[in-house]
Design an enzyme around this catalytic site. Structure first.
Site, PDB file in Angstrom:
ATOM      1  N   ARG B  69       0.828  -1.213   0.000  1.00 60.39           N
ATOM      2  CA  ARG B  69       0.000   0.000   0.000  1.00 60.39           C
ATOM      3  C   ARG B  69       0.856   1.254   0.000  1.00 60.39           C
ATOM      4  O   ARG B  69       0.457   2.297  -0.514  1.00 60.39           O
ATOM      5  CB  ARG B  69      -0.934  -0.038   1.217  1.00 60.39           C
ATOM      6  N   ILE B  95      -7.038   8.266  -0.798  1.00 55.91           N
ATOM      7  CA  ILE B  95      -7.039   6.816  -0.864  1.00 55.91           C
ATOM      8  C   ILE B  95      -7.849   6.372   0.352  1.00 55.91           C
ATOM      9  O   ILE B  95      -7.625   6.840   1.458  1.00 55.91           O
ATOM     10  CB  ILE B  95      -5.595   6.250  -0.863  1.00 55.91           C
ATOM     11  N   SER B  96      -8.862   5.518   0.133  1.00 56.73           N
ATOM     12  CA  SER B  96      -9.774   5.145   1.221  1.00 56.73           C
ATOM     13  C   SER B  96      -9.028   4.433   2.328  1.00 56.73           C
ATOM     14  O   SER B  96      -7.971   3.842   2.109  1.00 56.73           O
ATOM     15  CB  SER B  96     -10.864   4.211   0.708  1.00 56.73           C
ATOM     16  N   GLN B  97      -9.622   4.451   3.507  1.00 57.13           N
ATOM     17  CA  GLN B  97      -8.988   3.743   4.622  1.00 57.13           C
ATOM     18  C   GLN B  97      -9.042   2.251   4.333  1.00 57.13           C
ATOM     19  O   GLN B  97      -9.979   1.761   3.693  1.00 57.13           O
ATOM     20  CB  GLN B  97      -9.696   4.065   5.926  1.00 57.13           C
ATOM     21  N   PRO B  98      -8.061   1.486   4.794  1.00 54.08           N
ATOM     22  CA  PRO B  98      -7.986   0.062   4.460  1.00 54.08           C
ATOM     23  C   PRO B  98      -9.272  -0.714   4.770  1.00 54.08           C
ATOM     24  O   PRO B  98      -9.692  -1.550   3.971  1.00 54.08           O
ATOM     25  CB  PRO B  98      -6.826  -0.423   5.330  1.00 54.08           C
TER      26      PRO B  98
END
Lengths: 800, 246
Positions: B69, B95-98
């Protein structure tokens, strides 16, 4: 005399600055934060008392120099701080999980407190000085604030908020110059006057221009290739930005069906304060090209009526008017609060929008929705309210987080009373999981029907939902078989789900557009049945109807969900469940803590050292000034709420009420100034003033609704005059207790005078927030009753 | 050893030390990834999707435990690459949270032979996570510079079955469709009907919809084997807003 003028000017500048900051922060961030930041910035007032108390002896010898110095500092920091805030990489969205952001927020607080601290220190110096007449200074302070409130709202119609900063800084410098006139060599004054005029004008525009957070709607939209800003309008009601996006169309079609066959046309996006999108639709004048609007849940009422006369509340970009035109509505009245928005649709972009406001059967009214309905002398077949949120706290910067009188029981009753026989009220809201707005509206409608004596409310209600919106329909008579058949047809053709209609089998709910449970249908059933109270108590969110006394439609928070919210805190990105309420509560906590730390704690060291005879005890001084601080704002906020409802236009109402309170309280203070000699006089005046406050606010509490009904047909100007006349005697009385008490403290225990000022400031900060919280839970009547009690307590303390 | 020889040797040394540094870092990041996956697992235990709490598909977690990532975030944010939070990637995008990436991927219920459409490529991370799980990923990004960097990054990373193009996601990618799954990571006021049409019978679409650019609800749109479509609002998600526009 120059000092009095200087106090007025500085006080006006400080209040104007507060309103400007609220506007600027609404544009930069979101209005919750504006609210929070302003409330904390007000701590500057409280902290000034501490500061003056500590340095009193040193500063007292040079009052006008010190005053001028702090006024100068106010001018410099007021405009300078905004320049620093602009470049601070503060992103409120990350606040929950990024410690750096919490640090930036703290920096914001401290920065914003600076100008207020400077202004308040100057005023505190003047008011607590032995050589001044307390009542006169306080009068100058209040009059200045009143004038400042009116002037800045006027100015915001002419200039964008950031330009207003120049005026504020200039006024601060003018206050410094006025104070400098009192010096023996008067050389400083002309220099300061020159500065006052030239300084703010040469300040670079780039240092004060507000740049919205990159995560706000407008900033995001402008990232899309090909977008550009077409026009911009600014007023106290908000900053409007019209954006064109030719490459990737906006396609704003809230809650359109999953099976929609028609696409939205080209649109201009209109952003309010860089957020809150509404669209201006391109229209070629043909009815058929509006078919896309018929694929949203809000179109339902048109399928139950034939060519209705329609009233659209909150016309915005005009989609609801177009929907009515698509259905060949007979006559259409469109109500929009913000004239700049209507003008953008009608004139500036009129050709694009197809000039629908110029059609012979369409009438545009610039008015507040509720007030328009209450004073209308005609009837409609359909009153349509789609996704309309009330004028938010952001615009006026007043104390309301989310007061709204659009969706109270009384409001719905008013809408229903203006419907022709067989007419419909239709309200569309966004859907949340679990649902909130839709259920609360349903509960409100049930109550309004019951209040009107309807025996079987369930026969008059229908509720449907689409993928992410729900539409409630209330009929003035029972829904017929034909109505229900039309509803079913409308829903099944578009893939919408019925959630309630008379005789609906539970199995029909929650089929195409699903929620984890059939919340809407189950809720509707419970709200119509005997188990209503149990349901309202049991449901996770607060969905009991809002009333005019507790006008918080948008409060859904229950303390019960706090553990869940806290558990989510570490789960960045997940639901921030009803954050508004929590921000309010957090603000209160913060104000209390900051108040204690910045104002009360330092004063512990002060008092023993001062060593003056404690003719009046410290605790009595604290009690008296705290009670006044709370009570004054409680009364003011409660009456702002009442008068907003009466005057209709939130902005004018707040300006008129605020200014009237400040000005007449100032006059009351001036009245006291001349009558403080003699041991018993002060007590007698105070008793009379408190008696006046209690009697007047008590009778207003009972009689205002009657008076307002009686005055409803009067012209706006007469109503404004009536409001001022009603406020005048009350505010006059309310202006007296503070200078009476302070004059006595100055005479008997001068070291405590700045402390009293600080405590009063601290209580005012807390009470602004506390009033909203109390009103949410107990109503404004309770807030007012509490204020009356506090005034009586203050009088009792003073007697001893 | 002079001249070119020395230079070549020096070069070799540099390469070697870079490789050591990389292995060392790879170990660090592997640990960080494992921790990230553990966090996702824990959140999934806490958060009800619809009515139930259920674990994230093990295949999704396995893939997320492998994909670097940190290659998908801007250099200055690398230290936070494995924190469970969204990160800014420029152009007002994130970028979205995992956890959200895991959840959305899980909700798609993809199989190895699936063809997937993604609207909103962003950094390319979501596409990279889907890549080993499916046959082909087609991804559309509104902002051209983002589309270009993401395409390059995915190509360099060896995600050969991902295709990226810059453009308007509303109409989907009809030439490549119909799709077994569609994942939308951009806020919308409504579900674009063209996307519903490009869903295969039995297909699933995950899309955030909502009032503002602030808070959306994650919606699952399913097309049954007989072609009947229904939607389900699952949970509120506080996306730091993604692509503007619709």
């Amino acid at each position: 005399m120059p000092l009095l003028l200087a106090v007025s000017a500085l006080s006006a500048a400080a209040l104007a600055y507060e309103i400007l900051l609220t506007r600027l922060f609404s544009i930069l961030y979101w209005h919750h934060y504006a609210y929070m930041i302003i409330s904390v910035a007000l701590l500057g007032y409280g902290a000034s008392g501490t500061f003056v108390a500590l340095l009193r002896t040193r500063l007292a010898a040079h009052l006008s120099q010190a005053f001028a110095g702090f006024a100068l500092a106010f001018a410099a920091t007021s405009i300078g701080v905004v320049g620093v805030v602009r470049i601070l990489p503060f992103n409120p969205l990350e606040i929950l999980w990024d410690p750096a952001q919490q640090g930036y927020l703290l920096m914001l607080y401290l920065l914003l407190a600076l100008p207020f601290f400077c202004a308040a220190t100057a005023i505190a110096l003047a008011i607590t000085h032995r050589g001044t007449v307390t009542g006169r200074i306080y009068r100058a302070d209040l009059l200045g604030a009143g004038i400042g409130a009116l002037a800045i709202l006027g100015l915001l119609f002419l200039l964008p908020a950031e330009e207003g900063l120049r005026a504020v800084a200039g006024l601060g410098l003018a206050a410094a110059a006025l104070a400098a006139l009192g010096w023996s060599p008067r050389r400083a004054a002309p220099v300061l006057i020159g500065l006052a005029i030239a300084g703010p004008l040469v300040w670079p525009a780039a240092w004060i221009a507000p740049t919205p957070s990159p995560y706000k709607g407008l900033s995001l939209a402008l990232q899309v290739p090909g977008t550009r800003v077409l026009s911009e309008r600014s007023s106290p009601l908000g900053l409007l930005t019209v954006v064109e996006s030719p490459t990737i169309p906006f396609r704003h079609a809230p809650g359109a069906s999953l099976f929609a066959r028609h696409e939205p046309p080209a649109q201009f996006g209109v952003f309010t304060d860089a957020g809150g999108l509404t669209a201006i639709n391109q229209w070629d004048g043909r009815r058929e090209s509006l078919a896309w609007l018929d694929e949203q849940t809000a179109a339902l009422p048109f399928h139950l009526l034939d060519r209705p006369r329609v009233l659209v509340l909150g016309a915005g970009g005009g989609s609801d008017v177009l929907l009515a035109l698509h259905h060949e509505a007979g006559e259409i009245d469109a109500v929009e609060l913000n004239p700049q928005l209507s003008n953008l649709v009608r004139r500036t972009h009129g050709a694009f929008a197809g000039g629908f406001y110029n059609l012979p059967n369409v009438r545009l009214h610039t008015a507040e929705a509720r007030k328009f309905v209450e004073t209308a002398d005609r009837q409609w077949d359909l009153i349509q309210v789609s996704l309309l949120d009330s004028f938010s706290a952001s615009a006026a910067g007043a104390m309301s987080l989310s007061e709204s009188t659009l969706y109270t029981v009384e409001a719905l009753s008013a809408y229903l009373s203006r419907l022709a026989p067989g007419g419909l009220l239709a309200i569309t809201r966004w859907l949340k999981v679990p649902p909130r707005d839709g259920l609360k509206l349903f509960a409100t409608a049930v109550r309004a029907l019951e209040d009107a004596g309807v025996a079987a409310p369930e026969t008059r209600l229908a509720l449907i939902r689409g993928p992410n919106t729900s539409t409630l329909v209330v009929k003035t008579s029972a829904l017929t078989e034909a109505d229900i058949a039309a509803l079913k047809r409308f829903s099944s053709e578009r893939g919408f789900d019925p959630a309630w209609y008379p005789g609906m089998p539970p199995g029909e709910a929650n089929r195409i557009n699903r929620l984890p449970e059939a919340y809407l249908h189950d809720g509707a059933r419970a709200l119509l049945g005997a188990e209503r109270e149990a349901y309202l108590a049991r449901y996770k969110f607060h969905v009991a109807p809002a009333t005019d006394d507790q006008p918080y439609f948008f409060r859904f928070f229950k303390w019960r969900i706090l553990p869940e919210v806290l558990a989510m805190r570490g789960r960045a990105g997940l639901a921030l469940l009803e954050g508004g309420y929590l921000i309010l509560a957090a603000t209160l906590l913060q104000a209390v803590i900051a108040g204690l730390v910045l104002i009360l704690l330092p004063l512990r060291w002060l008092t023993p050292a001062a060593g003056e005879a404690e003719a009046i005890g410290r605790f009595r001084v604290a009690g008296y000034f705290a009670a006044l601080g709370f009570a004054f704002l409680f009364v003011e906020i409660a009456f702002i709420q009442r008068f907003v409802l009466f005057l209709g236009h939130p902005l004018y109402a707040i300006a008129v009420v605020l200014a009237a309170f400040l000005v007449f309280a100032g006059l009351g203070s001036g009245f006291v100034a001349r009558r403080t000699e003699g041991e018993g006089t002060g007590r007698r005046i105070l008793s009379a003033a408190v008696a006046g406050i209690v009697v007047l606010s008590g009778s207003y509490l009972l009689l205002l609704p009657e008076a307002f009904t009686w005055l409803a047909p009067a012209p706006q100007a007469a109503q404004i005059l009536a409001a001022i006349a009603l406020i005048a005697p009350l505010a006059f009385c309310m202006g007296m207790p503070f200078p009476l008490g302070l004059a006595r403290v100055k005479a008997e225990a001068p070291a405590l005078a700045p402390w009293a000022w600080g405590i009063n400031g601290c209580a005012s900060v807390v009470s602004a927030v506390l009033a909203s919280l109390l009103a949410m839970h107990f109503g404004f009547s309770a807030v007012l009753a509490l204020a009356m009690l506090l005034y009586v307590c203050a009088a009792l303390i003073f007697r001893h | 050893m002079t001249g070119p020889m020395a230079r070549r040797f020096a070069l070799l040394l540099v390469c070697l030390s870079a490789a050591w540094a990389l292995t060392a870092r790879a170990d660090d990041t592997a640990a960080a990834r494992a921790e990230m996956v553990e966090t996702i697992r824990e959140i999934a235990e806490d958060v009800a999707i619809g009515k139930e709490r259920r674990p994230i598909d093990a295949r999704v977690l396995e893939v997320m435990g492998r994909i670097p990532r940190h290659d998908f975030v801007p250099p200055r944010a690398r230290g936070l690459a494995y924190a469970d939070r969204p990160l800014p990637i420029g152009h007002g995008q994130t970028i979205s949270q995992p956890y959200i990436v895991a959840l959305m991927t899980d909700l798609l219920q993809v199989e190895a032979d699936h063809v997937v459409l993604e609207i909103g490529t962003g950094s390319g991370y979501q596409a990279a996570v889907l890549s080993p799980l499916v046959r082909r990923v087609h991804s559309i990004e509104i902002i051209t510079p983002l589309a270009e960097t993401a395409a390059q990054r995915l190509a360099d990373g060896g995600y050969a079955n991902v295709q990226v193009r810059a453009g308007d996601g509303y109409y989907g990618w009809p030439e490549a469709g119909p799709f077994d799954a569609i994942v939308v990571t951009a806020a919308a006021s409504h579900v674009p009907p063209p996307l519903v049409r490009q869903l295969k019978p039995g297909g699933r679409m995950v899309i955030p919809v909502g009032a503002s650019f602030m808070i959306q609800h994650l919606m699952l749109v399913e097309k049954d084997a007989d072609g009947a479509v229904h939607s389900e609002l699952l949970l509120p998600v506080r996306f730091v807003p993604l692509t503007g526009g619709h």
